[in-house]
Scaffold this motif. Structure first.
Motif, mmCIF file in Angstrom:
data_model
loop_
_atom_site.group_PDB
_atom_site.id
_atom_site.type_symbol
_atom_site.label_atom_id
_atom_site.label_comp_id
_atom_site.label_asym_id
_atom_site.label_seq_id
_atom_site.Cartn_x
_atom_site.Cartn_y
_atom_site.Cartn_z
ATOM 1 N N LEU A 81 40.985 13.733 79.800
ATOM 2 C CA LEU A 81 42.098 14.666 79.634
ATOM 3 C C LEU A 81 43.364 13.902 79.277
ATOM 4 C CD1 LEU A 81 43.112 17.649 80.110
ATOM 5 C CD2 LEU A 81 43.727 16.887 82.399
ATOM 6 N N ILE A 86 41.374 17.599 75.333
ATOM 7 C CA ILE A 86 40.376 17.325 76.362
ATOM 8 C C ILE A 86 39.032 17.095 75.665
ATOM 9 C CG2 ILE A 86 40.015 19.819 76.706
ATOM 10 C CD1 ILE A 86 39.245 19.019 79.630
ATOM 11 N N GLN A 100 45.064 21.081 71.920
ATOM 12 C CA GLN A 100 46.051 22.085 72.327
ATOM 13 C C GLN A 100 45.845 23.369 71.531
ATOM 14 O OE1 GLN A 100 48.546 22.435 74.434
ATOM 15 N NE2 GLN A 100 49.709 24.062 73.437
ATOM 16 N N LEU A 103 42.974 25.358 73.048
ATOM 17 C CA LEU A 103 43.189 25.785 74.425
ATOM 18 C C LEU A 103 44.675 25.974 74.675
ATOM 19 C CD1 LEU A 103 40.832 23.412 76.403
ATOM 20 C CD2 LEU A 103 40.700 25.882 76.374
ATOM 21 N N PRO A 104 45.151 27.181 74.496
ATOM 22 C CA PRO A 104 46.575 27.379 74.766
ATOM 23 C C PRO A 104 46.829 27.053 76.234
ATOM 24 C CG PRO A 104 45.495 29.446 74.115
ATOM 25 C CD PRO A 104 44.443 28.407 74.181
ATOM 26 N N LEU A 106 46.811 24.046 77.512
ATOM 27 C CA LEU A 106 46.178 22.780 77.908
ATOM 28 C C LEU A 106 47.233 21.760 78.340
ATOM 29 C CD1 LEU A 106 43.685 20.897 78.049
ATOM 30 C CD2 LEU A 106 44.172 20.252 75.705
ATOM 31 N N THR A 107 48.326 21.712 77.577
ATOM 32 C CA THR A 107 49.381 20.748 77.884
ATOM 33 C C THR A 107 49.891 20.945 79.300
ATOM 34 O OG1 THR A 107 50.008 21.123 75.619
ATOM 35 C CG2 THR A 107 51.499 19.789 76.924
ATOM 36 N N GLN A 108 50.069 22.209 79.651
ATOM 37 C CA GLN A 108 50.597 22.509 80.969
ATOM 38 C C GLN A 108 49.611 22.101 82.066
ATOM 39 O OE1 GLN A 108 51.207 26.611 81.826
ATOM 40 N NE2 GLN A 108 53.143 26.217 82.867
ATOM 41 N N ILE A 109 48.329 22.442 81.832
ATOM 42 C CA ILE A 109 47.310 22.099 82.823
ATOM 43 C C ILE A 109 47.246 20.584 82.991
ATOM 44 C CG2 ILE A 109 44.829 22.091 83.230
ATOM 45 C CD1 ILE A 109 45.074 24.799 81.413
ATOM 46 N N ARG A 111 49.570 18.483 82.438
ATOM 47 C CA ARG A 111 50.770 17.984 83.118
ATOM 48 C C ARG A 111 50.673 18.205 84.631
ATOM 49 N NH1 ARG A 111 54.757 20.981 80.184
ATOM 50 N NH2 ARG A 111 54.279 20.178 78.130
ATOM 51 N N PHE A 113 47.950 18.528 86.468
ATOM 52 C CA PHE A 113 46.906 17.692 87.060
ATOM 53 C C PHE A 113 47.390 16.249 87.191
ATOM 54 C CE2 PHE A 113 42.527 16.114 87.526
ATOM 55 C CZ PHE A 113 42.096 17.041 88.449
ATOM 56 N N PHE B 147 38.918 21.178 86.632
ATOM 57 C CA PHE B 147 40.065 22.079 86.753
ATOM 58 C C PHE B 147 39.801 23.287 85.875
ATOM 59 C CE2 PHE B 147 40.318 19.456 83.204
ATOM 60 C CZ PHE B 147 40.496 18.158 83.617
ATOM 61 N N ARG B 148 40.478 24.330 86.192
ATOM 62 C CA ARG B 148 40.307 25.537 85.406
ATOM 63 C C ARG B 148 41.200 25.448 84.166
ATOM 64 N NH1 ARG B 148 40.711 31.820 87.347
ATOM 65 N NH2 ARG B 148 40.984 32.580 85.247
ATOM 66 N N LEU B 149 40.593 25.622 83.020
ATOM 67 C CA LEU B 149 41.346 25.436 81.778
ATOM 68 C C LEU B 149 41.999 26.730 81.346
ATOM 69 C CD1 LEU B 149 38.754 23.171 80.028
ATOM 70 C CD2 LEU B 149 41.017 22.470 80.776
ATOM 71 N N GLY B 150 43.072 27.083 82.016
ATOM 72 C CA GLY B 150 43.842 28.255 81.603
ATOM 73 C C GLY B 150 43.085 29.543 81.802
ATOM 74 N N SER B 168 39.125 31.110 72.594
ATOM 75 C CA SER B 168 39.977 30.006 72.155
ATOM 76 C C SER B 168 40.141 30.022 70.635
ATOM 77 C CB SER B 168 39.424 28.660 72.624
ATOM 78 O OG SER B 168 38.270 28.346 71.896
ATOM 79 N N LYS B 173 47.127 30.748 69.605
ATOM 80 C CA LYS B 173 47.591 29.369 69.762
ATOM 81 C C LYS B 173 48.641 28.952 68.736
ATOM 82 C CE LYS B 173 43.723 28.465 66.908
ATOM 83 N NZ LYS B 173 42.307 28.281 66.856
ATOM 84 N N GLU B 178 55.446 28.365 75.674
ATOM 85 C CA GLU B 178 54.648 28.579 76.874
ATOM 86 C C GLU B 178 55.500 29.292 77.907
ATOM 87 O OE1 GLU B 178 52.723 25.070 78.456
ATOM 88 O OE2 GLU B 178 53.040 24.107 76.532
#
Lengths: 208, 783
Positions: A81, A86, A100, A103-104, A106-109, A111, A113, B147-150, B168, B173, B178
């Motif tokens: 990641l 990812i 990114q 997976l909209p 992804l950046t936040q997740i 960050r 983690f 982890f859960r991916l969104g 996806s 996107k 955000e």
């Protein structure tokens, strides 16, 4: 000891000192080496599972490159990641990369983690409110609840505990599922080793 | 005397009428058209496309977008809220959205969950191997993710991640914003930007309102800076462009108007040394311009910015008529009789007017609304000034001007007489020949430019802000899209899916960066049935294997049972456009669905970052119900075709003027009168060629005016000769005022106008130098 005295002082000082400031003081004591390696054991409690799912493996967290998460048991599975993508390498060795754009969020997740693993108080404060915080003789425990609607959709709360490193993370999901991760034998290092670099730079072999 | 009085009275009646009309119109407020797109003609063959363009422009026109940025998220949050609060208080926005309603990603998954067996990504369709191992592998991946991916579908709903991967693939996107802390946020270069979206309470093209919006936004921005030093604001919206264009046009108009008026006053004074000519000249011109404005407003209901800027330069053109009459008076000396003087110059003036009408009249035949207005404005201005000179001026110029010519004119006169004596027909012809030889290579090296930006000059500062906003947010508002039509919504979706398949290929080849269409969110029923068949064959055909895989990984038996039950129960359930339109999350994408039209239904597919227009246009031709709409491109093509046509019109105009002139002067003399004009045109084209400045449709149009002006000078010179110094002064004065006002036009920021001005400057400059040659051919030396 010194830290405990600080904590006491803060508690006496009353509401003028926010939990956020305290989070910073406490986590400021966590080790900030560029690379941290640890073994982990993750237990997933999910309503759809007959019994909790126990996964174990090892983890490399590089502040610069991201997170390398290798599950050894029960199946070999690798997740790499980084801020922008990812990569999943399955038990059959096939790699699948998603950016990114696939997976909209992804950046936040990514960050969040990383903030958890790095015990980065600033980054954590962006996403969470401190619900409860305890510190005793350098061992701390923090309860966090998400500040933002997007995270609050699936995370109800988080508990981080540790001393020099983060030792355990417990994540509660809104649907009642939860997951605990324990880290064992954490070690700091200056840089990722050769194998890890290969993973981070996408030069992994297609075979497990 | 009574004839003069009658004429003046006639003018006065006319003036009262015009001024009355003007008062009525202007008291209601003049509608100033600042919509830059209104300059562009309808170009689409498909009338629906034109309507959709208008609708999109209208929607976009009333929107304003802001990004408020600071270096840390907390400050950004406060800054966004303060800025939004100030804008809300100002009342210029009907709706202002800064804080996002609690957005629930699960809401999307819930909406789709009931229809999930009709959904499948194209990738999975081809990559799926339908083996038990494959299913197991997919399940493990989803289950083991640390982890859960969104926003993912739950393990129960989507154990194999097939829906996750379809999901996806949705064009959600494209947008880089955000949700964070109740705001929509973009991060770049260490700064956090908060997004604010506003809808204006009045149309963006109302001039007073524009000013108010800009004032309020600037005030809010200044206040923001006093509170947060580090905060910055980016703005984008048609209202800002329109306001900037208006300010620019106004300052250009003021500049051109003031400078040319001042210079004209000065020049007229230098020649006539009296204030009466100045007053009468300005009166004639002022009344002409006023009448032109009144007519434009009453015919078109509005005046366009570009007309005003061009109108300001008309001052220099119309002043020619009073100057001709004034110089006739100066020349006549004591023998002056206002009516006989008028009789002498009237044919020349009328000729000049006719040529002017011919020149501007050509603009009427172009399908550009703005040019039609310019033509009407100019023709009215010229005609009314001509009327003023013929009716009003004789009354005020009853007494002779006995002072005679001054030294400036005598000097020029001497020069021209010398020129006439010294140069013969042979020398002149040789010079003309040399000029042709010089001009030809330049004319052949001309480059052409047909871009829309010629007519639409947009503020560079705003364009920079807009492109920054585009980079930060991922929103793009291109004027290119595909229009998809069909008899039923289903047919629209099928046609769009065929298009999407091709577009996906093009995106893979880099022709476009991406596209957005409704069929990504709602597959056609046909496709949903096909997808269901895929689920049926590959996952639900061997239900024992399915149960084995699910329970083998530790899932409860009821997970498999529920999955199978859901599948069977959803047999006749299909997602329809109307379901999707009702779901709250579809809000930002609803404009993709045009809805019911005269012939059925329609949708649009928006494109991002087009790199090869040709291939997209070709794509539109080959598919059923699909039209590639490229407003910018089709206007450019229109420019091109009219530019090409313009060249042939120029030829016809020359022929027409030649016929008109032959009627009065005979064929040979007509050709002599025309040749300075033709040479001037060739020279100015050649200079463009040598300077490497691309020529446009507007240069061709201005060549038409060069033709008119140069023929005018030749006529004036032919009629007046050099003997009468005052007439000569008149011709020179006309030329200088023309040169001046068109020269000033070349400073305009609108490329079309400045190109216009530059061509006229070069062409008229050349014709002033060349016109004396007429004397050699057309008039005997008068000793």
């Amino acid at each position: 000891m010194k830290k405990a005295v600080f904590v006491l002082l803060f508690l006496c000082a009353g509401p003028a000192i926010s939990d956020g400031d305290m989070l910073e003081r406490i986590l400021g004591g966590a080790e900030q080496s560029p690379v941290t390696r640890a073994k982990f054991e993750q237990t997933k409690y999910m309503s759809s599972l007959k019994r909790p799912l126990v996964l174990s493996g090892r983890l490399t967290f590089s502040r610069r490159d991201g997170i390398l998460w290798i599950i050894d048991k029960p199946y070999r599975m690798t997740y790499i990641l980084s801020e922008s993508r990812i990569v999943e390498i399955g038990s059959d060795g096939t790699a699948r990369a998603r950016g990114q754009s696939d997976l909209p969020g992804l950046t936040q997740i990514s960050r969040v983690f990383r903030a958890m693993l790095a015990a980065d108080s600033n980054a954590l404060k962006d996403y969470f409110d401190v619900k409860d915080i305890n510190e005793n003789a350098g061992v701390w425990e923090i309860m966090l609840i998400p500040r933002q609607a997007q995270l609050a959709q699936f995370i109800s709360g988080m508990r981080l505990s540790g001393a020099r490193f983060v030792d355990a993370i417990e994540i509660g999901e809104t649907n009642g599922d939860r997951s605990t991760i324990r880290f064992i034998g954490a070690q700091g290092d200056a840089a990722p080793n050769l194998e890890e670099q290969k993973f981070f730079h996408g030069e992994f072999s297609e075979k497990p | 005397m009574s004839v003069l009085r009658w004429r003046a009275l006639l003018w006065l009646t006319f003036a009262f009428f015009v001024i009355g009309c003007g008062l009525v119109q202007f008291s209601r407020g003049v509608a100033l058209q600042t919509d830059l797109m209104a300059l562009l003609p309808p170009t689409e063959r498909n009338p629906l496309a034109e309507r959709v363009i208008e609708k999109l422009a209208e929607v976009n026109g009333n929107r304003a977008v802001f990004l408020v940025g600071a270096s840390n998220p907390e400050v950004t949050g406060k800054a966004v809220r303060l800025f939004a609060e100030r804008l809300r208080e100002s009342g210029v926005f009907r709706r202002l959205v800064a804080e996002m309603p609690k957005f629930d990603p699960d809401q999307i998954t819930k909406t789709y969950a009931g229809y999930r067996f009709g959904l499948l990504s194209e990738n999975d369709r081809s990559a799926f191997r339908s083996k038990e191992n494959d299913l197991k592998e997919r399940l493990l991946r989803k289950l083991h993710a640390p982890f859960r991916l969104g926003a993912m579908f739950s393990i129960e709903d989507d154990p194999f991640g097939l829906l996750d991967s379809w999901f996806s693939g949705l064009p959600l996107k494209d947008i880089k914003l955000e949700p964070e802390d109740g705001l929509l946020v973009a991060r770049a270069d260490g700064r956090v930007w908060g997004f604010i979206f506003g809808e204006l309470s009045v149309t963006a093209y109302d001039s007073d309102f524009q000013e108010r919006v800009v004032r309020e936004v600037t005030r809010a921005e200044n206040e923001l800076r006093t509170h947060f030093e580090d905060a910055g604001v980016l703005r984008s919206g048609a209202v800002f462009y329109a306001s900037a264009a208006r300010t620019e046009a106004k300052s250009e108009m003021d500049f051109i108007g003031t400078v040319s008026t001042l210079c004209i006053v000065l020049l007229v004074y230098l020649v006539f040394r009296s204030f009466l000519p100045i007053t009468l000249g300005l009166l004639s011109v002022g009344f002409g311009v006023l009448a032109a404005a009144v007519l434009s407003v009453s015919v078109f209901g509005e005046i366009h910015l570009i007309t005003l800027v061009f109108g300001a330069s008309l001052i220099g053109d119309t002043i020619d008529y009073p100057i001709q009459y004034l110089s006739a008076r100066l020349g006549a000396g004591k023998a002056w009789d206002p009516l006989s003087g008028l009789r002498r110059i009237a044919p020349g003036l009328t000729m000049a007017l006719l040529v002017g009408i011919l020149g501007y009249g050509v603009l009427v035949f172009l399908p550009f609304p703005a040019l039609l207005q310019i033509a009407a404005f100019s023709i009215t201005g010229l005609s009314v000034t001509w009327i003023t000179v013929l009716t009003l001026l004789p009354f005020f110029l009853r007494s002779p001007d006995s002072r005679g010519a001054n030294s400036v004119i005598s000097f020029l006169q001497g020069g021209l007489i010398w020129f006439q004596v010294k140069t013969g027909k042979k020398k002149c012809a040789a010079v003309a020949g040399a000029l042709v030889v010089f001009a030809l290579p330049g004319c052949f090296s001309i480059k052409w430019n047909d871009e829309v930006s010629l007519l639409i000059s947009r503020s560079p500062d705003l364009m920079r802000q807009e492109s920054r906003i585009r980079d930060l947010t991922g929103y793009s508002g291109g004027s290119q899209f595909f229009l998809v039509e069909g008899k039923t919504p289903e047919e629209v979706l099928i046609n769009e899916e065929n298009l999407s398949a091709k577009l996906a290929e093009m995106a893979a080849q880099g022709v476009i960066a991406g596209f957005r269409g409704i069929s990504s969110f709602v597959p056609s029923r046909e496709r949903q049935m096909r997808n269901r068949l895929f689920w049926e064959r590959n996952i639900f055909s061997d239900r024992e294997a399915l149960r084995r895989v699910l329970s083998g990984t530790g899932l409860h038996e009821h997970v498999a049972n529920a999955l199978i039950e859901d599948f069977d129960a959803s047999k006749n359930r299909f997602l329809h456009v109307s379901h999707w339109l009702k779901a709250p999350f579809s809000f930002p994408y609803r404009h993709l669905w045009v809805g019911e039209t005269r012939h059925g239904f329609a949708s649009i597919v928006l494109l991002r970052d087009i790199r090869d227009f040709g291939r997209l246009a070709a794509l539109g031709e080959g598919l059923e119900g699909v039209t590639f709409v490229d407003k910018v491109g089709s206007v450019s093509r229109l420019f091109r075709s009219y530019r090409e046509m313009g060249c042939s019109w120029l030829f016809y105009a020359v022929c027409l003027i030649c016929i008109v002139l032959s009627a009065r002067y005979g064929c040979l003399q007509a050709i002599c009168l025309l040749s300075p004009a033709l040479l001037s045109m060739a020279l100015s084209m050649a200079l463009f060629g040598y300077m490497g400045i691309p020529m446009t449709l507007f240069n061709i149009l201005s060549l038409m005016l060069v033709l008119c002006a140069a023929v005018n000078y030749a006529i004036f010179m032919r009629e007046g000769g050099v003997k009468v110094a005052a007439t000569l002064a008149g011709v020179l004065l006309s030329a200088i005022t023309d040169l001046l006002s068109f020269g000033l036009l070349s400073f305009s920021s609108t490329p079309a106008l400045s190109g216009f001005g530059l061509t006229l400057l070069l062409g008229i400059g050349a014709s002033i130098v060349l016109t004396p040659g007429v004397l050699v051919f057309c008039r005997q030396v008068e000793s």
